[in-house]
Design a protein around this motif. Sequence first.
Motif, mmCIF file in Angstrom:
data_model
loop_
_atom_site.group_PDB
_atom_site.id
_atom_site.type_symbol
_atom_site.label_atom_id
_atom_site.label_comp_id
_atom_site.label_asym_id
_atom_site.label_seq_id
_atom_site.Cartn_x
_atom_site.Cartn_y
_atom_site.Cartn_z
ATOM 1 N N TYR A 1 35.617 26.728 39.842
ATOM 2 C CA TYR A 1 35.214 26.669 41.241
ATOM 3 C C TYR A 1 34.415 27.926 41.566
ATOM 4 C CZ TYR A 1 39.490 29.365 40.999
ATOM 5 O OH TYR A 1 40.446 30.266 40.618
ATOM 6 N N PRO A 2 33.693 27.949 42.699
ATOM 7 C CA PRO A 2 32.907 29.142 43.052
ATOM 8 C C PRO A 2 33.783 30.378 43.184
ATOM 9 C CG PRO A 2 32.237 27.269 44.385
ATOM 10 C CD PRO A 2 33.473 26.835 43.642
ATOM 11 N N ARG A 3 33.290 31.472 42.640
ATOM 12 C CA ARG A 3 34.023 32.731 42.713
ATOM 13 C C ARG A 3 34.174 33.164 44.166
ATOM 14 N NH1 ARG A 3 31.276 37.080 39.134
ATOM 15 N NH2 ARG A 3 31.595 35.357 37.677
ATOM 16 N N ALA A 4 35.351 33.688 44.509
ATOM 17 C CA ALA A 4 35.636 34.055 45.906
ATOM 18 C C ALA A 4 35.355 35.532 46.127
ATOM 19 C CB ALA A 4 37.089 33.760 46.235
ATOM 20 N N SER A 5 34.986 35.853 47.367
ATOM 21 C CA SER A 5 34.935 37.238 47.816
ATOM 22 C C SER A 5 35.980 37.381 48.914
ATOM 23 C CB SER A 5 33.544 37.586 48.342
ATOM 24 O OG SER A 5 33.191 36.703 49.382
ATOM 25 N N VAL A 6 36.187 38.603 49.380
ATOM 26 C CA VAL A 6 37.170 38.819 50.441
ATOM 27 C C VAL A 6 36.654 38.197 51.721
ATOM 28 C CG1 VAL A 6 38.364 40.528 51.842
ATOM 29 C CG2 VAL A 6 38.056 40.923 49.401
ATOM 30 N N HIS A 7 37.474 37.330 52.340
ATOM 31 C CA HIS A 7 37.118 36.661 53.600
ATOM 32 C C HIS A 7 37.803 37.397 54.738
ATOM 33 C CE1 HIS A 7 35.721 33.583 50.915
ATOM 34 N NE2 HIS A 7 35.277 32.859 51.930
ATOM 35 N N ALA A 8 37.021 38.074 55.542
ATOM 36 C CA ALA A 8 37.590 38.767 56.696
ATOM 37 C C ALA A 8 38.173 37.775 57.682
ATOM 38 C CB ALA A 8 36.521 39.613 57.379
ATOM 39 N N VAL A 9 39.073 38.237 58.515
ATOM 40 C CA VAL A 9 39.780 37.352 59.424
ATOM 41 C C VAL A 9 39.399 37.683 60.863
ATOM 42 C CG1 VAL A 9 41.991 36.167 59.501
ATOM 43 C CG2 VAL A 9 41.641 37.942 57.837
ATOM 44 N N CYS B 1 27.850 30.912 39.777
ATOM 45 C CA CYS B 1 28.724 32.058 40.057
ATOM 46 C C CYS B 1 30.146 31.530 40.187
ATOM 47 C CB CYS B 1 28.274 32.774 41.325
ATOM 48 S SG CYS B 1 29.161 34.319 41.669
ATOM 49 N N ASP B 2 30.696 31.106 39.054
ATOM 50 C CA ASP B 2 31.974 30.377 39.054
ATOM 51 C C ASP B 2 33.071 31.161 38.358
ATOM 52 O OD1 ASP B 2 30.982 27.865 40.251
ATOM 53 O OD2 ASP B 2 29.775 27.771 38.427
ATOM 54 N N LEU B 3 34.292 30.737 38.632
ATOM 55 C CA LEU B 3 35.489 31.289 38.011
ATOM 56 C C LEU B 3 36.301 30.125 37.464
ATOM 57 C CD1 LEU B 3 37.012 34.107 37.798
ATOM 58 C CD2 LEU B 3 38.408 33.294 39.694
ATOM 59 N N THR B 4 36.882 30.321 36.295
ATOM 60 C CA THR B 4 37.730 29.298 35.680
ATOM 61 C C THR B 4 39.086 29.902 35.368
ATOM 62 O OG1 THR B 4 35.863 28.079 34.742
ATOM 63 C CG2 THR B 4 38.007 27.753 33.694
ATOM 64 N N LYS B 5 40.154 29.147 35.664
ATOM 65 C CA LYS B 5 41.508 29.589 35.361
ATOM 66 C C LYS B 5 42.031 28.819 34.155
ATOM 67 C CE LYS B 5 43.554 31.594 39.485
ATOM 68 N NZ LYS B 5 42.329 32.269 39.867
ATOM 69 N N LEU B 6 42.524 29.559 33.170
ATOM 70 C CA LEU B 6 43.110 28.989 31.960
ATOM 71 C C LEU B 6 44.559 29.433 31.844
ATOM 72 C CD1 LEU B 6 40.301 29.985 29.410
ATOM 73 C CD2 LEU B 6 40.489 27.820 30.635
ATOM 74 N N VAL B 7 45.366 28.616 31.158
ATOM 75 C CA VAL B 7 46.732 28.991 30.814
ATOM 76 C C VAL B 7 46.925 28.780 29.314
ATOM 77 C CG1 VAL B 7 49.162 28.406 31.050
ATOM 78 C CG2 VAL B 7 47.718 28.523 33.074
ATOM 79 N N ALA B 8 47.414 29.802 28.651
ATOM 80 C CA ALA B 8 47.689 29.720 27.216
ATOM 81 C C ALA B 8 49.169 29.992 26.978
ATOM 82 C CB ALA B 8 46.845 30.734 26.458
ATOM 83 N N PRO B 9 49.980 28.965 26.629
ATOM 84 C CA PRO B 9 51.403 29.184 26.346
ATOM 85 C C PRO B 9 51.589 30.084 25.130
ATOM 86 C CG PRO B 9 50.926 26.854 26.676
ATOM 87 C CD PRO B 9 49.608 27.556 26.540
ATOM 88 N N ALA B 10 52.557 30.975 25.197
ATOM 89 C CA ALA B 10 52.777 31.929 24.107
ATOM 90 C C ALA B 10 53.195 31.247 22.813
ATOM 91 C CB ALA B 10 53.830 32.950 24.526
ATOM 92 N N ASP B 11 53.865 30.092 22.906
ATOM 93 C CA ASP B 11 54.320 29.429 21.684
ATOM 94 C C ASP B 11 53.271 28.462 21.139
ATOM 95 O OD1 ASP B 11 54.471 27.612 23.719
ATOM 96 O OD2 ASP B 11 56.449 26.829 23.179
ATOM 97 N N GLY B 12 52.077 28.401 21.752
ATOM 98 C CA GLY B 12 51.038 27.508 21.267
ATOM 99 C C GLY B 12 50.063 28.196 20.347
ATOM 100 N N VAL B 13 49.590 29.368 20.730
ATOM 101 C CA VAL B 13 48.640 30.145 19.945
ATOM 102 C C VAL B 13 48.842 31.596 20.357
ATOM 103 C CG1 VAL B 13 46.824 29.779 21.663
ATOM 104 C CG2 VAL B 13 46.204 30.423 19.338
ATOM 105 N N PRO B 14 48.761 32.550 19.405
ATOM 106 C CA PRO B 14 48.956 33.956 19.771
ATOM 107 C C PRO B 14 48.032 34.366 20.913
ATOM 108 C CG PRO B 14 48.914 33.720 17.382
ATOM 109 C CD PRO B 14 48.547 32.381 17.942
#
Length: 371
Positions: A358-366, A283-296
């Motif tokens: 990393y593991p996907r986050a849920s809302v953590h109450a305070v 149950c994971d999440l991945t963050k990617l970055v794609a520069p606009a001048d690299g590939v449409p």
Amino acid sequence: MVHQPSPSGHHRGRELIDDVDARLIRLIGKRRTVSEEIGNDRLAAGGTRTDTAREMDVISRFHEAFGPPGRDIALSLLRLSRGEPPPVGRSSAPDAFLGPADSYSGVAHRQFAGSGGPVLLLDSATDVLDAVQRGRAGSGTVAVHNTGAGPVAEVMDALALGAPLSITGERRVPVALVLATVRPGPPVTVRTVHTHPYAYAQCASWFAAHLPGVRCAAASFTAAGAETVAREGDASRAALCAPGTAERLGLHPLAGELTGTPPAVTRFLRVVRAAPPVPPTGCDLTKLVAPADGVPLLTVVRSLTASGVHVQDLYPGGRHPDGYLWIDVAGHRDQAPLAEAIDRLRRESDRIRVLGSYPRASVHAVSGEIL
């Protein structure tokens, strides 16, 4: 008939392995010596000992050659070349975050790291990222998005386009603020609100309904605005801050539970220097970055969805003029179908950046937390 190697064949094979190991040890020693010389030259020129972008290139080469174990080999080599022992147990390097311990960044930090470890309190999110990149901090906690105010552009720009860092976790923290000043009184006496612009944006509808004439005086973080109000002692100035900050500074709440509509949640990231991702959890999440001048950018999105990857969030470019797309996708970078999709994208552009899985986050109450 199954061929069984002769004992002499085993012996020759072991001798060959021993010879390869001996050469590897000599080469690693030579690499360490050369790396130390380069680091000393960089320090003498006024720079830092290490080059994080260069280290990321090394990690990528070993990963491409050997898969996930190659990344671990590269990290061990880099630690040896820096003269660092492999990490054992909890790091003694401090965790950096924005503002005092009673800030919401402090809350997120404790959800990541617990209490009791060393901390480094800084004045801006970019200072936190810089401290991690330069090795002053072992990790950093930064806000990247607020549901009421939107993305934090300077954090997105730094992670997307700056020296490579790795994201190892995420927390989603509900944010409830108070409006407080130096003396009790009706809110209508307030003329200026000192706070961070994102906090003010979160509560903009409340101010429009109750204090339409107030002016926002921007602070680098909410606690800094509260400290200004406490120091100046002017009842026409109020702070929009965490309840714990108001209590610490002796300010009197004029209005509380200011959450925005709908109630706002801030996403915090935990960042470290270049590191392998945490193991997959399913149950994971991945963050990617794609520069606009690299590939449409449309090509990136279509390639991901055609591979069966679920795209959860898309945020265009922050403040950087070149532009980029910040993409949250379901899955882990080392597992199908995402691993194959990333490989295809990197054949299109070598500037695709994977910020972390990393593991996907849920809302953590305070609950029970003094903010």
